[in-house]
Motif scaffolding. Sequence first.
Motif, PDB file in Angstrom:
ATOM      1  N   ILE A  84      20.411  42.034  52.822  1.00 23.70           N
ATOM      2  CA  ILE A  84      19.168  42.355  51.793  1.00 23.70           C
ATOM      3  C   ILE A  84      20.277  43.226  50.777  1.00 23.70           C
ATOM      4  O   ILE A  84      21.308  43.914  51.231  1.00 23.70           O
ATOM      5  CB  ILE A  84      18.639  43.497  52.619  1.00 23.70           C
ATOM      6  CG1 ILE A  84      17.516  42.852  53.631  1.00 23.70           C
ATOM      7  CG2 ILE A  84      17.495  44.201  51.600  1.00 23.70           C
ATOM      8  CD1 ILE A  84      17.094  43.631  54.697  1.00 23.70           C
ATOM      9  N   ILE A  85      20.112  42.965  49.639  1.00 22.78           N
ATOM     10  CA  ILE A  85      20.773  43.572  48.426  1.00 22.78           C
ATOM     11  C   ILE A  85      19.824  44.084  47.329  1.00 22.78           C
ATOM     12  O   ILE A  85      18.865  43.297  46.969  1.00 22.78           O
ATOM     13  CB  ILE A  85      21.935  42.476  47.792  1.00 22.78           C
ATOM     14  CG1 ILE A  85      22.733  41.747  48.830  1.00 22.78           C
ATOM     15  CG2 ILE A  85      22.673  43.285  46.681  1.00 22.78           C
ATOM     16  CD1 ILE A  85      23.640  40.772  48.091  1.00 22.78           C
ATOM     17  N   GLY A  86      20.048  45.221  47.045  1.00 21.77           N
ATOM     18  CA  GLY A  86      19.196  45.597  46.074  1.00 21.77           C
ATOM     19  C   GLY A  86      19.984  46.422  44.744  1.00 21.77           C
ATOM     20  O   GLY A  86      21.170  47.012  45.160  1.00 21.77           O
ATOM     21  N   THR A  87      19.614  46.072  43.487  1.00 20.86           N
ATOM     22  CA  THR A  87      20.346  46.714  42.311  1.00 20.86           C
ATOM     23  C   THR A  87      19.325  46.951  41.298  1.00 20.86           C
ATOM     24  O   THR A  87      18.375  46.293  41.140  1.00 20.86           O
ATOM     25  CB  THR A  87      21.233  45.557  41.883  1.00 20.86           C
ATOM     26  OG1 THR A  87      21.907  46.002  40.701  1.00 20.86           O
ATOM     27  CG2 THR A  87      20.481  44.160  41.465  1.00 20.86           C
ATOM     28  N   PRO A  88      19.639  48.104  40.821  1.00 23.63           N
ATOM     29  CA  PRO A  88      19.112  48.519  39.637  1.00 23.63           C
ATOM     30  C   PRO A  88      19.267  47.347  38.294  1.00 23.63           C
ATOM     31  O   PRO A  88      20.355  46.960  38.395  1.00 23.63           O
ATOM     32  CB  PRO A  88      19.196  49.652  38.993  1.00 23.63           C
ATOM     33  CG  PRO A  88      20.550  49.934  39.811  1.00 23.63           C
ATOM     34  CD  PRO A  88      20.673  49.092  40.849  1.00 23.63           C
ATOM     35  N   ASN A  89      18.579  47.307  37.222  1.00 20.79           N
ATOM     36  CA  ASN A  89      18.786  46.448  36.210  1.00 20.79           C
ATOM     37  C   ASN A  89      19.370  47.457  35.129  1.00 20.79           C
ATOM     38  O   ASN A  89      18.620  48.431  34.600  1.00 20.79           O
ATOM     39  CB  ASN A  89      17.382  45.761  35.438  1.00 20.79           C
ATOM     40  CG  ASN A  89      17.567  45.052  34.397  1.00 20.79           C
ATOM     41  OD1 ASN A  89      18.360  45.496  33.401  1.00 20.79           O
ATOM     42  ND2 ASN A  89      16.825  44.097  34.292  1.00 20.79           N
ATOM     43  N   TYR A  90      20.564  47.286  34.726  1.00 21.72           N
ATOM     44  CA  TYR A  90      21.535  48.054  33.850  1.00 21.72           C
ATOM     45  C   TYR A  90      21.617  47.246  32.638  1.00 21.72           C
ATOM     46  O   TYR A  90      22.511  46.225  32.724  1.00 21.72           O
ATOM     47  CB  TYR A  90      22.528  48.608  34.547  1.00 21.72           C
ATOM     48  CG  TYR A  90      22.478  49.543  35.364  1.00 21.72           C
ATOM     49  CD1 TYR A  90      21.266  50.579  35.485  1.00 21.72           C
ATOM     50  CD2 TYR A  90      23.578  50.272  36.233  1.00 21.72           C
ATOM     51  CE1 TYR A  90      21.079  51.431  36.401  1.00 21.72           C
ATOM     52  CE2 TYR A  90      23.301  51.233  37.098  1.00 21.72           C
ATOM     53  CZ  TYR A  90      22.151  52.084  37.133  1.00 21.72           C
ATOM     54  OH  TYR A  90      22.038  52.909  38.173  1.00 21.72           O
ATOM     55  N   LEU A  91      20.925  47.599  31.630  1.00 20.69           N
ATOM     56  CA  LEU A  91      21.088  46.644  30.187  1.00 20.69           C
ATOM     57  C   LEU A  91      20.916  45.448  30.434  1.00 20.69           C
ATOM     58  O   LEU A  91      21.922  44.657  29.965  1.00 20.69           O
ATOM     59  CB  LEU A  91      22.784  47.155  29.627  1.00 20.69           C
ATOM     60  CG  LEU A  91      23.030  48.618  29.496  1.00 20.69           C
ATOM     61  CD1 LEU A  91      24.341  48.989  29.086  1.00 20.69           C
ATOM     62  CD2 LEU A  91      22.222  49.232  28.570  1.00 20.69           C
ATOM     63  N   GLY A  92      19.785  45.060  31.160  1.00 20.68           N
ATOM     64  CA  GLY A  92      19.510  43.699  31.306  1.00 20.68           C
ATOM     65  C   GLY A  92      20.387  42.975  32.379  1.00 20.68           C
ATOM     66  O   GLY A  92      20.262  41.670  32.490  1.00 20.68           O
ATOM     67  N   ASP A  93      21.149  43.484  33.108  1.00 20.67           N
ATOM     68  CA  ASP A  93      21.721  42.679  34.088  1.00 20.67           C
ATOM     69  C   ASP A  93      21.914  43.650  35.150  1.00 20.67           C
ATOM     70  O   ASP A  93      21.175  44.683  35.458  1.00 20.67           O
ATOM     71  CB  ASP A  93      23.267  42.464  33.683  1.00 20.67           C
ATOM     72  CG  ASP A  93      23.955  41.435  34.445  1.00 20.67           C
ATOM     73  OD1 ASP A  93      23.710  41.144  35.434  1.00 20.67           O
ATOM     74  OD2 ASP A  93      24.761  40.651  33.904  1.00 20.67           O
ATOM     75  N   ALA A  94      22.693  43.418  36.535  1.00 19.60           N
ATOM     76  CA  ALA A  94      22.795  43.970  37.672  1.00 19.60           C
ATOM     77  C   ALA A  94      23.828  45.219  37.213  1.00 19.60           C
ATOM     78  O   ALA A  94      24.469  45.020  36.318  1.00 19.60           O
ATOM     79  CB  ALA A  94      23.252  43.246  38.748  1.00 19.60           C
ATOM     80  N   SER A  95      23.851  46.066  38.326  1.00 21.63           N
ATOM     81  CA  SER A  95      24.702  47.193  38.376  1.00 21.63           C
ATOM     82  C   SER A  95      26.135  46.686  38.368  1.00 21.63           C
ATOM     83  O   SER A  95      26.426  45.517  38.924  1.00 21.63           O
ATOM     84  CB  SER A  95      24.496  48.291  39.383  1.00 21.63           C
ATOM     85  OG  SER A  95      24.891  47.892  40.555  1.00 21.63           O
ATOM     86  N   ALA A  96      27.033  47.398  37.937  1.00 25.29           N
ATOM     87  CA  ALA A  96      28.374  47.033  38.056  1.00 25.29           C
ATOM     88  C   ALA A  96      28.929  47.002  39.455  1.00 25.29           C
ATOM     89  O   ALA A  96      29.867  46.080  39.864  1.00 25.29           O
ATOM     90  CB  ALA A  96      29.427  48.095  37.454  1.00 25.29           C
ATOM     91  N   GLY A  97      28.653  47.790  40.190  1.00 26.82           N
ATOM     92  CA  GLY A  97      28.671  47.771  41.635  1.00 26.82           C
ATOM     93  C   GLY A  97      28.071  46.443  42.443  1.00 26.82           C
ATOM     94  O   GLY A  97      29.181  45.749  43.183  1.00 26.82           O
ATOM     95  N   PHE A  98      27.210  45.804  42.003  1.00 25.32           N
ATOM     96  CA  PHE A  98      26.607  44.670  42.617  1.00 25.32           C
ATOM     97  C   PHE A  98      27.512  43.591  41.819  1.00 25.32           C
ATOM     98  O   PHE A  98      27.966  42.702  42.686  1.00 25.32           O
ATOM     99  CB  PHE A  98      24.983  44.475  41.847  1.00 25.32           C
ATOM    100  CG  PHE A  98      24.663  42.885  42.260  1.00 25.32           C
ATOM    101  CD1 PHE A  98      24.033  42.702  43.414  1.00 25.32           C
ATOM    102  CD2 PHE A  98      24.911  41.973  41.367  1.00 25.32           C
ATOM    103  CE1 PHE A  98      23.475  41.360  43.691  1.00 25.32           C
ATOM    104  CE2 PHE A  98      24.307  40.720  41.469  1.00 25.32           C
ATOM    105  CZ  PHE A  98      23.846  40.350  42.801  1.00 25.32           C
ATOM    106  N   ARG A  99      27.847  43.678  40.711  1.00 33.15           N
ATOM    107  CA  ARG A  99      28.832  42.453  40.016  1.00 33.15           C
ATOM    108  C   ARG A  99      30.076  42.372  40.890  1.00 33.15           C
ATOM    109  O   ARG A  99      30.444  41.449  41.215  1.00 33.15           O
ATOM    110  CB  ARG A  99      29.028  42.698  38.579  1.00 33.15           C
ATOM    111  CG  ARG A  99      27.756  42.496  37.780  1.00 33.15           C
ATOM    112  CD  ARG A  99      27.609  41.002  37.633  1.00 33.15           C
ATOM    113  NE  ARG A  99      28.842  40.144  37.581  1.00 33.15           N
ATOM    114  CZ  ARG A  99      28.982  38.738  37.207  1.00 33.15           C
ATOM    115  NH1 ARG A  99      27.943  38.245  37.532  1.00 33.15           N
ATOM    116  NH2 ARG A  99      30.068  38.237  37.181  1.00 33.15           N
ATOM    117  N   ALA A 100      30.715  43.724  41.270  1.00 32.99           N
ATOM    118  CA  ALA A 100      31.912  43.730  41.810  1.00 32.99           C
ATOM    119  C   ALA A 100      31.657  43.027  43.220  1.00 32.99           C
ATOM    120  O   ALA A 100      32.450  42.190  43.780  1.00 32.99           O
ATOM    121  CB  ALA A 100      32.569  44.909  42.189  1.00 32.99           C
TER     122      ALA A 100
END
Length: 212
Positions: A84-100
């Motif tokens: 299960i993964i949750g991320t906020p939408n930051y500037l139209g994309d996933a968070s930097a933490g999610f991206r990493a």
Amino acid sequence: MRKIVAINCSPRTVWNTATLVKDAAEGAKEKGAEIEYFDLYRLEKFTGCISCFGCKLEPNLGKCICRDGLKPVLDAIREADGLIIGTPNYLGDASAGFRALYERLIFQALTYKTEPRSYNDRQIPVVLIMTSNAPEEFYGPSGYMDKLNNYAQTLGAFVGPAKVMVSGNTLQVKDYSRFNWTMFDPETKKQRHETVFPQEREKARALGSEMV
């Protein structure tokens, strides 16, 4: 007992994203799953993929060799029966933490071979939750949904079949007047948080339950 890894990829540990991730995890727990929960932004320092290609060499094929704060998360996912993964939408994309995390999780499995495409031969179900200030109906016209579905498609190819949930038009803060955010109607936001968000919490719980 099934093991489910739940990851909050928001720097806020008690707000919308964290709440829905915990609800999904609770739904899985109610079905007998063991939950391992991570607040990504509370881990030791970590980065995205550093392009060392250690995961393409014996004896670490398919395993990220970077030893930082994400190592225990990646190790836990490797042994899990669901994610299960949750991320906020930051500037139209996933968070930097999610991206990493996404970079490290996916790239380790990528073979760069015609066959097999993935080193991961153990597929597990994935629930991907995104929260945002933007309303859910904005996701289609804006292209946000295409981006989210691309994440889900790639997760499906290298981790396991992914289901997507969007919680839009969220209550960002308790006191909007403090920031003078004049483009929002605070009362409408609060009303939605009190009436619609509880329904979304139940939806997240159901997704976690279905995973088990």
